[in-house]
Design a protein around this motif. Structure first.
Motif, mmCIF file in Angstrom:
data_model
loop_
_atom_site.group_PDB
_atom_site.id
_atom_site.type_symbol
_atom_site.label_atom_id
_atom_site.label_comp_id
_atom_site.label_asym_id
_atom_site.label_seq_id
_atom_site.Cartn_x
_atom_site.Cartn_y
_atom_site.Cartn_z
ATOM 1 N N SER A 117 -1.919 10.711 3.790
ATOM 2 C CA SER A 117 -3.193 10.053 4.064
ATOM 3 C C SER A 117 -4.046 9.976 2.800
ATOM 4 C CB SER A 117 -3.939 10.812 5.164
ATOM 5 O OG SER A 117 -5.209 10.230 5.399
ATOM 6 N N SER A 120 -2.494 7.375 0.567
ATOM 7 C CA SER A 120 -2.829 6.021 1.026
ATOM 8 C C SER A 120 -4.235 5.630 0.589
ATOM 9 C CB SER A 120 -2.709 5.943 2.547
ATOM 10 O OG SER A 120 -3.092 4.665 3.026
ATOM 11 N N SER A 124 -5.318 2.575 -1.981
ATOM 12 C CA SER A 124 -6.276 1.545 -1.574
ATOM 13 C C SER A 124 -7.494 1.507 -2.491
ATOM 14 C CB SER A 124 -6.714 1.803 -0.130
ATOM 15 O OG SER A 124 -7.720 0.885 0.264
ATOM 16 N N PRO A 131 -2.526 -3.765 2.236
ATOM 17 C CA PRO A 131 -1.839 -2.937 3.237
ATOM 18 C C PRO A 131 -0.319 -3.040 3.199
ATOM 19 C CG PRO A 131 -3.766 -3.955 4.213
ATOM 20 C CD PRO A 131 -3.639 -4.529 2.834
ATOM 21 N N ARG A 132 0.207 -4.257 3.034
ATOM 22 C CA ARG A 132 1.662 -4.411 3.047
ATOM 23 C C ARG A 132 2.295 -3.714 1.845
ATOM 24 N NH1 ARG A 132 4.944 -10.126 3.804
ATOM 25 N NH2 ARG A 132 7.043 -9.249 3.817
ATOM 26 N N ARG A 134 0.947 -1.299 0.179
ATOM 27 C CA ARG A 134 0.678 0.135 0.357
ATOM 28 C C ARG A 134 1.721 0.775 1.275
ATOM 29 N NH1 ARG A 134 -4.476 -0.540 1.408
ATOM 30 N NH2 ARG A 134 -4.493 -0.043 3.603
ATOM 31 N N ALA A 135 2.130 0.066 2.311
ATOM 32 C CA ALA A 135 3.107 0.613 3.257
ATOM 33 C C ALA A 135 4.438 0.884 2.575
ATOM 34 C CB ALA A 135 3.298 -0.354 4.422
ATOM 35 N N LEU A 138 4.087 4.034 0.395
ATOM 36 C CA LEU A 138 4.000 5.215 1.258
ATOM 37 C C LEU A 138 5.369 5.594 1.809
ATOM 38 C CD1 LEU A 138 0.701 4.480 3.209
ATOM 39 C CD2 LEU A 138 1.119 6.431 1.707
ATOM 40 N N LEU A 139 6.163 4.594 2.166
ATOM 41 C CA LEU A 139 7.509 4.877 2.662
ATOM 42 C C LEU A 139 8.344 5.535 1.567
ATOM 43 C CD1 LEU A 139 9.661 4.665 4.842
ATOM 44 C CD2 LEU A 139 10.158 2.336 4.041
ATOM 45 N N ARG A 142 7.259 9.148 1.336
ATOM 46 C CA ARG A 142 7.762 9.954 2.452
ATOM 47 C C ARG A 142 9.252 10.269 2.264
ATOM 48 N NH1 ARG A 142 6.421 11.674 7.269
ATOM 49 N NH2 ARG A 142 4.407 10.609 7.357
ATOM 50 N N HIS A 188 8.150 3.418 -6.773
ATOM 51 C CA HIS A 188 7.410 4.162 -5.745
ATOM 52 C C HIS A 188 7.373 5.656 -6.073
ATOM 53 C CE1 HIS A 188 8.501 0.748 -2.707
ATOM 54 N NE2 HIS A 188 7.579 0.397 -3.577
#
Length: 412
Positions: A117, A120, A124, A131-132, A134-135, A138-139, A142, A188
């Motif tokens: 979080s 993210s 931002s 958002p796209r 960023r996703a 983030l993946l 993870r 990433h």
């Protein structure tokens, strides 16, 4: 509101009986406001009324619990009517949630949730990613954390070493099939490591440890269609139905302005300047507004769609879906399906690439082939760097031949 869909008194009485009887007019108004076709709305209302009578027999006027819903769904012996009932009940829950006992959410303990979080928020606020984008990052983060927990259980991020990073990179590269996915995966990881140092989770910036993978952006040719193919696909679209008028306007706008899928979905009625013949494209991928010229044929197709075919709903978006609930396109796949379907109906064989971006590539290739200045093409497409547009120069074979050096020893 039920009278708009049903006329017989006996039917109206049955609809207003049951646990949801007092809310059925409100539910009917919901379908009407979203532009559902009359036949679809009547079908949903009938299914909800059937459940309403079942719930009244089991819980009276009390809030409806999950046990009642499950018992009702068990009355169906085949999948199709059960799925239809679930769909109808989802819409009823959305309109009158107070009549249902809310599900207690199952909380899954995610040890990485606070860190991701914070990451993210960093992407931002500090990096300014959409958002796209960023996703995707983030993946990647993870996956890096999952690898670390699996290979080195119980180890804190503070103990992360260069050897760990290189091992994680090697693992990610082994799962990537193309140079593009390899480059993205490594980028990433590098971004996440830079964040760990920036946020104080690690005293050393390990991002420079991550090796760079070879990736030659200009090593391939962009997928493209000839203008004759694009023209044939557009001419094959009729004007008999509202969907035909919308799809013709969509393809013409994509093919003549080169706007992206997301930019087309975000267009609003106020973005079309009919007097100057321009389309105002807001909040583009490069976070800059730009203006695209509106060709006469494209403007005529847009006017035809707006005046004769566009659904009369309370939405300012230019292009709307005709599938209930009527509204703007939410997903890129919706526009891509329209483009693929129309191109295939025009007799064009498509491979893996066949969405809105194919028309964007085709326009850029056509403009370069017509010797339009490269900076003019870049401005039209909204490229921040001229190097991005340089990809299309490679397909102008006739122009490249003119700048080729003579063969040594050959005729001058």
């Amino acid at each position: 509101m039920l009278e708009f869909y049903f006329s017989y008194r006996g039917v109206l009485k049955r609809l207003r009986d049951g646990a949801l009887g007092a809310e059925m007019d409100r539910i009917a108004g919901h379908f009407f406001s979203l532009g559902y076709k009359q036949a679809s709305a009547k079908l949903y209302l009938s299914r909800i009324a059937r459940f309403s009578r079942f719930a009244a027999a089991h819980c009276g006027s009390r809030p409806i619990g999950e046990a009642i819903v499950d018992s009702y769904l068990c009355t169906f012996t085949t999948d199709s009517p059960r799925i239809a009932a679930v769909s109808a009940l989802q819409r009823a829950r959305r309109v009158v949630p107070e009549r249902f006992i809310a599900l207690t959410p199952i909380v899954v303990d995610d040890p990485d949730a606070p860190l991701l979080s914070s990451f993210s928020d960093y992407l931002s606020r500090v990096r300014g990613l959409e958002p796209r984008s960023r996703a995707g990052v983030l993946l990647g983060a993870r996956r890096f954390l999952d690898w670390l927990r699996h290979r080195h259980p119980g180890q804190d991020l503070e103990a992360l070493t260069a050897e760990h990073v290189l091992a994680a990179v090697e693992y990610r590269l082994s799962l990537s099939a193309t140079s593009g996915t390899r480059t993205a995966a490594i980028s990433h990881i590098r971004t996440f490591l830079r964040f760990l140092h920036w946020a104080g989770h690690h005293e050393q910036d390990l991002a420079p440890v991550v090796p760079r993978t070879p990736y030659w952006r200009l090593a391939h040719l962009p997928p493209r269609l000839s203008w004759d193919d694009v023209r044939r696909a557009i001419d094959a679209i009729g004007k008999a139905t509202p969907i035909d008028l919308r799809d013709r306007a969509v393809l013409l706008l994509l093919a003549t302005t080169g706007i992206r899928n997301g930019e087309l979905r975000a267009l609003q009625l106020r973005d079309i300047d009919w007097r100057t013949g321009e389309v105002f494209v807001r909040r583009t991928k490069g976070k800059r507004d730009r203006v695209a010229p509106l060709m006469e044929e494209t403007g005529a197709a847009l006017a035809d769609y707006i005046l004769r075919a566009r659904p009369k709903v309370d939405s300012q978006h230019l292009f709307l879906s005709f599938t209930p609930p009527v509204g703007p396109f939410k997903y890129a796949s919706s526009v891509s399906r329209i483009v693929r379907k129309r191109l295939q109906h025009g007799g064009i064989e498509l491979g893996r690439v066949g969405g809105a971006h194919l028309l964007r590539h085709s326009l850029a290739t056509q403009l370069v082939g017509r010797r339009r200045p490269i900076n003019e093409v870049a401005d039209l497409l909204g490229h921040q760097s001229i190097n991005t547009t340089a990809l299309y120069v490679k397909v102008a074979a006739s122009q490249l031949a003119e700048v080729a050096l003579p063969f040594p020893g050959g005729a001058a």
